[in-house]
Enzyme design. Sequence first.
Site, mmCIF file in Angstrom:
data_model
loop_
_atom_site.group_PDB
_atom_site.id
_atom_site.type_symbol
_atom_site.label_atom_id
_atom_site.label_comp_id
_atom_site.label_asym_id
_atom_site.label_seq_id
_atom_site.Cartn_x
_atom_site.Cartn_y
_atom_site.Cartn_z
ATOM 1 N N ARG A 48 -9.222 6.931 16.457
ATOM 2 C CA ARG A 48 -8.791 8.021 15.817
ATOM 3 C C ARG A 48 -9.645 8.619 14.440
ATOM 4 O O ARG A 48 -9.712 9.835 14.202
ATOM 5 C CB ARG A 48 -7.355 7.984 15.009
ATOM 6 C CG ARG A 48 -6.480 9.042 14.491
ATOM 7 C CD ARG A 48 -5.133 8.814 14.152
ATOM 8 N NE ARG A 48 -4.554 9.706 13.536
ATOM 9 C CZ ARG A 48 -4.169 9.410 12.394
ATOM 10 N NH1 ARG A 48 -4.220 8.233 11.630
ATOM 11 N NH2 ARG A 48 -3.636 10.374 11.576
ATOM 12 N N SER B 231 -0.821 12.547 13.208
ATOM 13 C CA SER B 231 -0.230 11.405 13.012
ATOM 14 C C SER B 231 1.454 11.817 12.919
ATOM 15 O O SER B 231 1.677 12.963 12.894
ATOM 16 C CB SER B 231 -0.610 10.912 11.317
ATOM 17 O OG SER B 231 -0.328 12.184 10.420
ATOM 18 N N LYS C 252 7.366 1.617 18.396
ATOM 19 C CA LYS C 252 6.062 2.226 17.500
ATOM 20 C C LYS C 252 5.191 0.925 17.394
ATOM 21 O O LYS C 252 5.422 -0.028 16.670
ATOM 22 C CB LYS C 252 6.332 2.545 16.046
ATOM 23 C CG LYS C 252 5.245 3.082 15.461
ATOM 24 C CD LYS C 252 5.516 3.974 14.203
ATOM 25 C CE LYS C 252 4.266 4.831 13.548
ATOM 26 N NZ LYS C 252 3.368 3.667 13.160
ATOM 27 N N GLU D 178 10.492 5.730 21.956
ATOM 28 C CA GLU D 178 9.544 4.570 22.344
ATOM 29 C C GLU D 178 9.322 3.664 21.158
ATOM 30 O O GLU D 178 9.616 4.067 19.947
ATOM 31 C CB GLU D 178 8.282 5.454 22.502
ATOM 32 C CG GLU D 178 8.367 6.625 23.320
ATOM 33 C CD GLU D 178 6.886 7.398 23.295
ATOM 34 O OE1 GLU D 178 6.125 6.951 22.734
ATOM 35 O OE2 GLU D 178 6.916 8.254 23.755
ATOM 36 N N CYS E 135 6.416 -42.019 4.380
ATOM 37 C CA CYS E 135 6.457 -43.488 4.649
ATOM 38 C C CYS E 135 5.622 -44.098 3.853
ATOM 39 O O CYS E 135 5.364 -45.508 3.884
ATOM 40 C CB CYS E 135 6.347 -43.731 5.974
ATOM 41 S SG CYS E 135 4.661 -43.508 6.640
ATOM 42 N N TYR F 60 0.736 -1.175 -0.041
ATOM 43 C CA TYR F 60 0.059 -0.034 -0.165
ATOM 44 C C TYR F 60 0.777 1.369 0.205
ATOM 45 O O TYR F 60 0.651 2.202 -0.733
ATOM 46 C CB TYR F 60 -0.817 -0.111 1.357
ATOM 47 C CG TYR F 60 -1.797 1.319 1.281
ATOM 48 C CD1 TYR F 60 -2.916 1.324 0.445
ATOM 49 C CD2 TYR F 60 -1.790 2.450 1.929
ATOM 50 C CE1 TYR F 60 -4.069 2.119 0.530
ATOM 51 C CE2 TYR F 60 -2.349 3.514 1.762
ATOM 52 C CZ TYR F 60 -3.742 3.305 1.463
ATOM 53 O OH TYR F 60 -4.340 4.524 1.477
HETATM 54 S S1 IVH Z 1 2.519 9.662 19.222
HETATM 55 C C1 IVH Z 1 1.799 13.510 17.666
HETATM 56 N N1 IVH Z 1 3.912 7.208 19.829
HETATM 57 O O1 IVH Z 1 1.424 5.708 15.281
HETATM 58 C C2 IVH Z 1 2.073 12.018 17.677
HETATM 59 N N2 IVH Z 1 2.147 7.189 18.076
HETATM 60 O O2 IVH Z 1 0.913 8.210 13.096
HETATM 61 C C3 IVH Z 1 0.853 11.264 17.830
HETATM 62 N N3 IVH Z 1 1.723 4.924 17.283
HETATM 63 O O3 IVH Z 1 -1.779 5.558 14.445
HETATM 64 C C4 IVH Z 1 1.171 9.778 18.025
HETATM 65 N N4 IVH Z 1 3.240 4.043 18.633
HETATM 66 O O4 IVH Z 1 -1.224 5.042 16.974
HETATM 67 C C5 IVH Z 1 2.833 7.798 19.115
HETATM 68 N N5 IVH Z 1 4.750 5.305 20.716
HETATM 69 C C6 IVH Z 1 4.051 6.125 19.906
HETATM 70 C C7 IVH Z 1 3.315 5.215 18.923
HETATM 71 C C8 IVH Z 1 2.560 6.007 18.108
HETATM 72 C C9 IVH Z 1 2.330 3.780 17.589
HETATM 73 C C10 IVH Z 1 0.785 4.888 15.917
HETATM 74 C C11 IVH Z 1 -0.198 5.991 16.639
HETATM 75 C C12 IVH Z 1 -0.904 6.322 15.291
HETATM 76 C C13 IVH Z 1 0.577 6.614 14.386
HETATM 77 C C14 IVH Z 1 1.067 8.037 14.250
#
Ligand code: IVH
Length: 693
Positions: free
Chosen positions: A154, A94, A133, A131, A433, A48
Amino acid sequence: MTNLDLFAEPAPADGAGHARMLALHGLLHQYAHQYYVLDAPSVPDAEYDRLFQELQALEAAHPEWVTADSPTQRIGGKPLEQFAAVHHAEPMLSIRTETDTEASGAQAFDARVRKELGLTEADPPVEYVAEPKFDGLAMNLRYEQGVLVQAATRGDGETGEDVTQNIRTIGQVPLRITGQIPSVLEVRGEVYMRRDDFEALNEKQREKGEKTFVNPRNAAAGAVRQLDSGIAAQRPLSFFAYGVGEVTSAEQGGPAFSTHFGLLQTLKSWGFPVAEQVTTAHGAPELIAYHQRIGASRDQLPYDIDGVVYKVNSLVLQQQLGFVTREPRWAVAHKYPAQEQVTRVLGIDVQVGRTGKLTPVARLDPVFVGGTTVSNATLHNLFELRRKGVRVGDMAIVRRAGDVIPEVVGVVNSGPRASYVQNFRMPRTCPVCGSAVVREKAEVNHRCTGGLFCSAQRKQAILHFAQRRAVEVEGLGDKLVDQLVDGGVVNTLPDLYRLGLSALAALDRMADKSAQNLLQALEQSKQTTLPRFLFGLGIRHVGEATAKALARHFGSLDAIMDATAEQLLEVADIGPIVAESIRTFFDQPHNREVVEQLRACGVTWAEGEPAAQTPKPLAGKTFVITGTLPTLGRDAAKDLLEAAGAKVAGSVSKKTDYVLAGTEAGSKLAKALELGVAVIDEAAMLALLQESN
Ligand code: IVH
């Protein structure tokens, strides 16, 4: 030129490019609908993303082609109509993605941040929070006066779906929080499904012959948007907090956070799960080190991640950096290689396992997925193969995550297939076998009836016994077992211990030294433990956990071999199917014979009370557990404490040494505070266990 052409719209100068753009619109709209609305993606994310980027590039080259309905002009998914729409008090943003999975991705981000902040080389490194992701779905949890009043997805960032009922079924999400909390608090984080929960869920679906989920994220998304919260409750979900939305301001009595890290620690103290991998990092070098460190342990994590996220730690600096469209300049996602890829199915083979199960395995055009090159992937069973519609010649989606065997999760719908593509049939006789293959009524698996006559089953039984988690015979791998079994040198487990130097040295490519090493490894493996030995026997449904439970309960192998089904049922976690399987195994004279011969060869373990030999660092300490713990179930916490010698009591008194408190801890916590009993959280308890080890 024909007449018709005179009436046609003026064709764009770059006709082929324009046609490609329209084709990409169609494909991306279709994929997005399948992904967001139907929770049934037909292509991997990587595919995608590739098409999306191709479209972005085309549009960048021809800005005049961009239309309002282009997939690039829409962010996130449309809310489902069945759920009430929720307008987010603070938009859900995002993050910009750094697709460059190499170190330069982190360097580019740090350089951008420094430039925006006007820093020079003389200035110290910027402090970041790094952190994981998480690969789940974003959730906004709204608390008013400490009570969870709403959970929303979201959606498109502005408007999401109200999924409160389903989110309430997640044990890790506090329904109520207490302490110094702001009157309005929105916690943002990721709802996800642990890999083991996902595997167990799919295993159950497979046994029922029902549709399996493609990956943990889709299973989680499906559960969150389940209209029946009863079904949602049966899909085990987890949660990690990574930020906040609307929060009562400091002027109005809310908390005054100065750093993102401090904010996360506060969320943790309020009972929200925060991943233990979250840490601060200074400058690009530490970001790169983090990316590498987490990448190296990615397979061992209990959940899927698709990258790491770096965030500027100082909230003042975050404000200063601000946003570009919907993406903050202070954060970036730094990816890892995708865990799903598309490749061609070159053939379908059948493998025979330890219990005789025939597994169709796709032979693939080798593909780099989840960090390694994969050339075979399981199709599980005939029915799953058919449900997924996999045929030789298809482009298949392959998933590899954690230490789970790679699997084919589906095919890319590629339109009508070429006529040369042949369909797959399960063989009627065992490919190894030649024994008859059967499939019992209501069973999804085909099995070879050869038993230990089947060399494939013998080989697997030996490999199972010799593996690290069983008696561990170092250096006894599949190539060697193939030779030993094919050469007729080893037929049963005890034969392993009858091997001599001359028999081994006669094998292909076996040097004297390796033969000696193997004999030594075999000698070492004789000294084992009852749980390892039991597990190594390969009794159906007896995994490591069950073997341990049996050993603990009965103390000796003879007691287990002679236990009636009723007695076996007394062991915690053993149900009728497992009890029956253990009984059947030891009712077979040849299985008892194998056990006796192994003992005669010198395989031994300590019997009696195995628990007595482990150190009891917490002996004499009394604990009380209250509330919901972030990762451990209460029973699991109790098991851990008891294994370390502690007593776990039901109520708090002066004699209590520690109260282990999770979220929603009530009167027991109050009592502990009143009596001055030490209150610890799960992390502190785990630290205690570690220290005292
Ligand atoms: S912060 C302004 N931290 O990634 C930042 N997002 O595009 C807001 N995600 O769908 C998000 N782990 O659900 C943040 N440690 C993390 C994350 C995280 C996964 C996901 C989030 C969103 C996408 C952000």
